[in-house]
Write a protein that holds these residues in place. Structure first.
Motif, short mmCIF file in Angstrom:
data_model
loop_
_atom_site.label_atom_id
_atom_site.label_comp_id
_atom_site.label_asym_id
_atom_site.label_seq_id
_atom_site.Cartn_x
_atom_site.Cartn_y
_atom_site.Cartn_z
N PRO A 126 0.81 -1.21 0.00
CA PRO A 126 0.00 0.00 0.00
C PRO A 126 0.85 1.27 0.00
O PRO A 126 1.95 1.30 0.55
CB PRO A 126 -0.82 -0.13 1.29
N ALA A 127 0.32 2.32 -0.61
CA ALA A 127 1.05 3.58 -0.71
C ALA A 127 1.22 4.26 0.64
O ALA A 127 2.11 5.09 0.81
CB ALA A 127 0.34 4.52 -1.69
N SER A 128 0.37 3.91 1.63
CA SER A 128 0.49 4.49 2.97
C SER A 128 -0.26 3.61 3.96
O SER A 128 -1.12 2.81 3.57
CB SER A 128 -0.12 5.90 3.00
N PRO A 129 0.04 3.72 5.27
CA PRO A 129 -0.73 2.96 6.27
C PRO A 129 -2.22 3.28 6.25
O PRO A 129 -3.05 2.40 6.46
CB PRO A 129 -0.08 3.39 7.59
N ALA A 130 -2.56 4.55 5.98
CA ALA A 130 -3.98 4.92 5.92
C ALA A 130 -4.69 4.19 4.79
O ALA A 130 -5.84 3.74 4.93
CB ALA A 130 -4.12 6.43 5.75
N LEU A 131 -4.02 4.04 3.65
CA LEU A 131 -4.62 3.33 2.53
C LEU A 131 -4.71 1.83 2.80
O LEU A 131 -5.66 1.17 2.35
CB LEU A 131 -3.83 3.61 1.26
N ALA A 132 -3.76 1.29 3.56
CA ALA A 132 -3.90 -0.10 3.99
C ALA A 132 -5.16 -0.27 4.83
O ALA A 132 -5.89 -1.26 4.70
CB ALA A 132 -2.67 -0.52 4.80
N GLY A 133 -5.45 0.73 5.67
CA GLY A 133 -6.68 0.71 6.45
C GLY A 133 -7.92 0.76 5.57
O GLY A 133 -8.95 0.14 5.88
N LEU A 134 -7.85 1.49 4.46
CA LEU A 134 -8.97 1.53 3.52
C LEU A 134 -9.26 0.15 2.96
O LEU A 134 -10.42 -0.26 2.84
CB LEU A 134 -8.65 2.51 2.38
N TRP A 135 -8.20 -0.59 2.63
CA TRP A 135 -8.42 -1.94 2.10
C TRP A 135 -9.07 -2.84 3.16
O TRP A 135 -9.99 -3.60 2.86
CB TRP A 135 -7.10 -2.56 1.63
#
Length: 321
Positions: free
Chosen positions: A150-159
């Motif tokens: 993921p491009a960032s930890p926040a985007l990992a959270g989105l997934w």
């Protein structure tokens, strides 16, 4: 695209040969599995197969060395517990909570999976092409992923949020198994999330040509198509093709003239159709959830909140009026 009724599959075995045969069938011969030292072990697997995507959970009790041949799907994995070491051009090590692309389409990879549990999403590349507008007859996909994490930890959270939502809200909805728009919208949600989470080449700004073509005539063609085909599995790329413009031109036209997006406009049209059906329905024969699912709304609670915000009262009042 024809939408498949989701099916559930479960597998549980302690026999290495049976496990290998199952995985070869499940992944169409694209996986080679070698348990550490040839020991007996236990492998459990649960899959919801919706045709254009699969959501899976697997756990096992020993070290597995796995060779994966090039896959004709995007394979996204999350480690729940345990550890996975992956070699796909570069080496990566992933522990609990980590999310990663198992491999890039058309590239083989090798995995070392220590005892533990993982969840996996397999997403058809054709869904990605439809979401980005790159699908066309006789042309290979132009969606290229440039990173495996993921491009960032926040985007990992989105997934995590997206897959959790689909598992607990959409796929637990009995109407989802009968209404093709629900599953089609779920596939689009997964594709949009994957494109947002993992680095790829689809981002870009509208060109001067896009800005010149974002006219009211373009908007009229697009909205006419939406009105006619709102009950079908259509997305922004389909609307752009019908309006004879690029996806970026379409998005700019809706922002410029309606201050919205093509998909938001489609959802509003579908909400209006659901409202009409609620007014005409017999409450002894129909339910709010059934009608909402018919028009592709994934969550009953979100549909109710959106309906109330739009019409000033809950959908149940309309149904029983």
């Amino acid at each position: 695209m024809k939408t498949k009724v989701p099916t559930t599959h479960r597998f549980d075995s302690r026999d290495p040969e049976t496990i290998h045969d199952f995985l070869a069938r499940a992944y169409r011969g694209k996986v080679s599995v070698r348990p550490a030292g040839g020991v007996r072990y236990r492998f459990r697997h649960h899959r919801v197969d919706a045709g254009s995507f699969w959501l899976e959970a697997s756990d096992q009790s020993t070290r597995l060395d796995i060779d994966v041949e090039p896959a004709a799907a995007l394979v996204i994995c999350e480690v729940v517990n345990g550890r996975i070491d992956r070699t796909c051009g570069a080496y990566g090590r992933f522990g609990p909570g980590d999310i990663f692309l198992v491999t890039l389409p058309d590239l083989p990879c090798s995995l070392r999976w220590l005892p533990g549990r993982v969840t996996t999403c397999l997403l058809s590349l054709s869904v990605l092409d439809r979401v980005t507008g790159t699908a066309s007859a006789g042309r290979a996909s132009t969606v290229q992923f440039t990173g495996l994490t993921p491009a960032s930890p926040a985007l990992a959270g989105l997934w995590r949020h997206t897959t959790s939502y689909l598992n607990h809200v959409v796929l637990s909805n009995p109407y989802a198994y009968r209404e093709p728009l629900v599953i089609a919208n779920a596939a689009r949600m997964l594709a949009a999330s994957a494109l947002a989470v993992f680095p790829n080449t689809t981002a870009g700004w509208p060109s001067a040509t896009d800005r010149r073509a974002a006219t009211t005539a373009t908007l009229r063609r697009a909205t006419a198509f939406i009105e006619e085909y709102a009950d079908r599995d259509i997305g922004a790329a389909d609307i752009a093709a019908a309006a004879q413009v690029s996806l970026r031109t379409l998005q700019l036209a809706f922002r410029r003239h309606l201050d919205t997006t093509p998909m938001a406009h489609l959802r509003r049209v579908r909400l209006d159709r659901a409202h009409r059906d609620l007014m005409q329905a017999d409450p002894r024969q129909e339910t709010v959830s059934a009608i909402a699912s018919r028009w592709g709304f994934l969550s009953h609670s979100r549909f109710t909140a959106r309906y109330h915000a739009t019409y000033g009262f809950p959908p149940s009042r309309t149904l029983h009026a």
